[in-house]
Design a protein around this motif. Structure first.
Motif, PDB file in Angstrom:
ATOM      1  N   ASP A   1       3.404  14.439 -13.910  1.00  0.00           N
ATOM      2  CA  ASP A   1       2.364  14.330 -14.930  1.00  0.00           C
ATOM      3  C   ASP A   1       2.520  13.054 -15.766  1.00  0.00           C
ATOM      4  N   LEU A   2       2.758  11.937 -15.079  1.00  0.00           N
ATOM      5  CA  LEU A   2       2.909  10.632 -15.725  1.00  0.00           C
ATOM      6  C   LEU A   2       1.768   9.715 -15.308  1.00  0.00           C
ATOM      7  N   ARG A   3       1.509   8.723 -16.116  1.00  0.00           N
ATOM      8  CA  ARG A   3       0.564   7.675 -15.720  1.00  0.00           C
ATOM      9  C   ARG A   3       1.313   6.639 -14.890  1.00  0.00           C
ATOM     10  N   CYS A   4       0.594   5.982 -14.016  1.00  0.00           N
ATOM     11  CA  CYS A   4       1.188   4.944 -13.157  1.00  0.00           C
ATOM     12  C   CYS A   4       0.449   3.637 -13.384  1.00  0.00           C
ATOM     13  N   SER A   5       1.180   2.606 -13.697  1.00  0.00           N
ATOM     14  CA  SER A   5       0.600   1.281 -13.896  1.00  0.00           C
ATOM     15  C   SER A   5       1.404   0.281 -13.069  1.00  0.00           C
ATOM     16  N   LEU A   6       0.711  -0.516 -12.283  1.00  0.00           N
ATOM     17  CA  LEU A   6       1.373  -1.490 -11.417  1.00  0.00           C
ATOM     18  C   LEU A   6       0.901  -2.894 -11.772  1.00  0.00           C
TER      19      LEU A   6
ATOM     20  N   SER B   1       0.830  -1.214   0.000  1.00  0.00           N
ATOM     21  CA  SER B   1       0.000   0.000   0.000  1.00  0.00           C
ATOM     22  C   SER B   1       0.858   1.255   0.000  1.00  0.00           C
ATOM     23  N   HIS B   2       1.892   1.260   0.816  1.00  0.00           N
ATOM     24  CA  HIS B   2       2.796   2.414   0.899  1.00  0.00           C
ATOM     25  C   HIS B   2       3.497   2.653  -0.441  1.00  0.00           C
ATOM     26  N   ILE B   3       4.013   1.614  -1.042  1.00  0.00           N
ATOM     27  CA  ILE B   3       4.728   1.745  -2.314  1.00  0.00           C
ATOM     28  C   ILE B   3       3.778   2.186  -3.426  1.00  0.00           C
ATOM     29  N   GLU B   4       2.584   1.630  -3.462  1.00  0.00           N
ATOM     30  CA  GLU B   4       1.611   2.032  -4.481  1.00  0.00           C
ATOM     31  C   GLU B   4       1.276   3.517  -4.355  1.00  0.00           C
ATOM     32  N   GLU B   5       1.072   3.958  -3.131  1.00  0.00           N
ATOM     33  CA  GLU B   5       0.761   5.371  -2.894  1.00  0.00           C
ATOM     34  C   GLU B   5       1.917   6.265  -3.340  1.00  0.00           C
ATOM     35  N   LYS B   6       3.137   5.899  -2.976  1.00  0.00           N
ATOM     36  CA  LYS B   6       4.313   6.695  -3.356  1.00  0.00           C
ATOM     37  C   LYS B   6       4.498   6.729  -4.876  1.00  0.00           C
ATOM     38  N   ALA B   7       4.298   5.588  -5.534  1.00  0.00           N
ATOM     39  CA  ALA B   7       4.453   5.530  -6.992  1.00  0.00           C
ATOM     40  C   ALA B   7       3.442   6.459  -7.662  1.00  0.00           C
ATOM     41  N   ARG B   8       2.203   6.443  -7.181  1.00  0.00           N
ATOM     42  CA  ARG B   8       1.168   7.310  -7.766  1.00  0.00           C
ATOM     43  C   ARG B   8       1.471   8.787  -7.502  1.00  0.00           C
ATOM     44  N   GLN B   9       1.966   9.082  -6.311  1.00  0.00           N
ATOM     45  CA  GLN B   9       2.331  10.469  -5.997  1.00  0.00           C
ATOM     46  C   GLN B   9       3.452  10.956  -6.904  1.00  0.00           C
ATOM     47  N   LEU B  10       4.495  10.145  -7.066  1.00  0.00           N
ATOM     48  CA  LEU B  10       5.625  10.534  -7.916  1.00  0.00           C
ATOM     49  C   LEU B  10       5.191  10.701  -9.374  1.00  0.00           C
ATOM     50  N   ALA B  11       4.344   9.814  -9.829  1.00  0.00           N
ATOM     51  CA  ALA B  11       3.845   9.922 -11.202  1.00  0.00           C
ATOM     52  C   ALA B  11       3.029  11.198 -11.369  1.00  0.00           C
TER      53      ALA B  11
END
Length: 143
Positions: free
Chosen positions: A31-36, A17-27
């Motif tokens: 102004d990037l899309r985030c796909s996991l 959950s923490h990593i997903e949140e950080k990845a979305r924030q950084l994206a």
């Protein structure tokens, strides 16, 4: 790409959950899309203390040398699917310090482990079958 490991499923969920949140924030900031995507997701393998003692007792009965490792192993292992539904204990049959490590190109499986492993598994099965239902495993064997 990342490999994530933890000792419990609950800890893993917090990490994910923490990593997903950080990845979305950084994206979002860039102004990037985030796909996991996930591959090889394993449940945590948590050994049942009574099952561990059963393995230790069987090893003692079979005169199989035993080294108990108290620190969690970082193996990626699907055995956690079994221990999620029934008590169990994951253990390994070591080839010895003199052998190249598993996954090393020079590793050559010592065939002597086949007999030792089969003997140990048969003893564990015999011990399980000889106990009355719902009875705890025998007292632990001091090693």
């Amino acid at each position: 790409m990342a490999t994530l490991r933890s000792e419990t499923d609950e800890t893993m969920q917090r990490i994910v959950s923490h990593i997903e949140e950080k990845a979305r924030q950084l994206a979002s900031v860039s102004d990037l899309r985030c796909s996991l995507a996930y591959e090889d997701v394993f449940n945590a393998t948590v050994n049942d203390p009574a099952a561990v003692e059963r393995v230790c007792a069987a090893a003692h009965q079979c005169q199989v040398p035993l080294t108990r490792i108290e620190a969690p192993l970082r193996w990626s292992e699907d055995f956690g699917r079994f221990t999620a539904i029934a008590p169990g204990a994951l253990f390994g049959l070591g080839a010895g310090q003199q052998e190249p490590a598993l996954h090393n190109p020079d590793y050559d499986f010592p065939e002597s482990l086949i007999e030792r492993g089969a003997t140990l598994f048969l003893q564990i099965a015999a011990d399980c079958l000889s106990e009355p239902a719902n009875q705890p495993a025998a007292e632990s064997v001091a090693e």
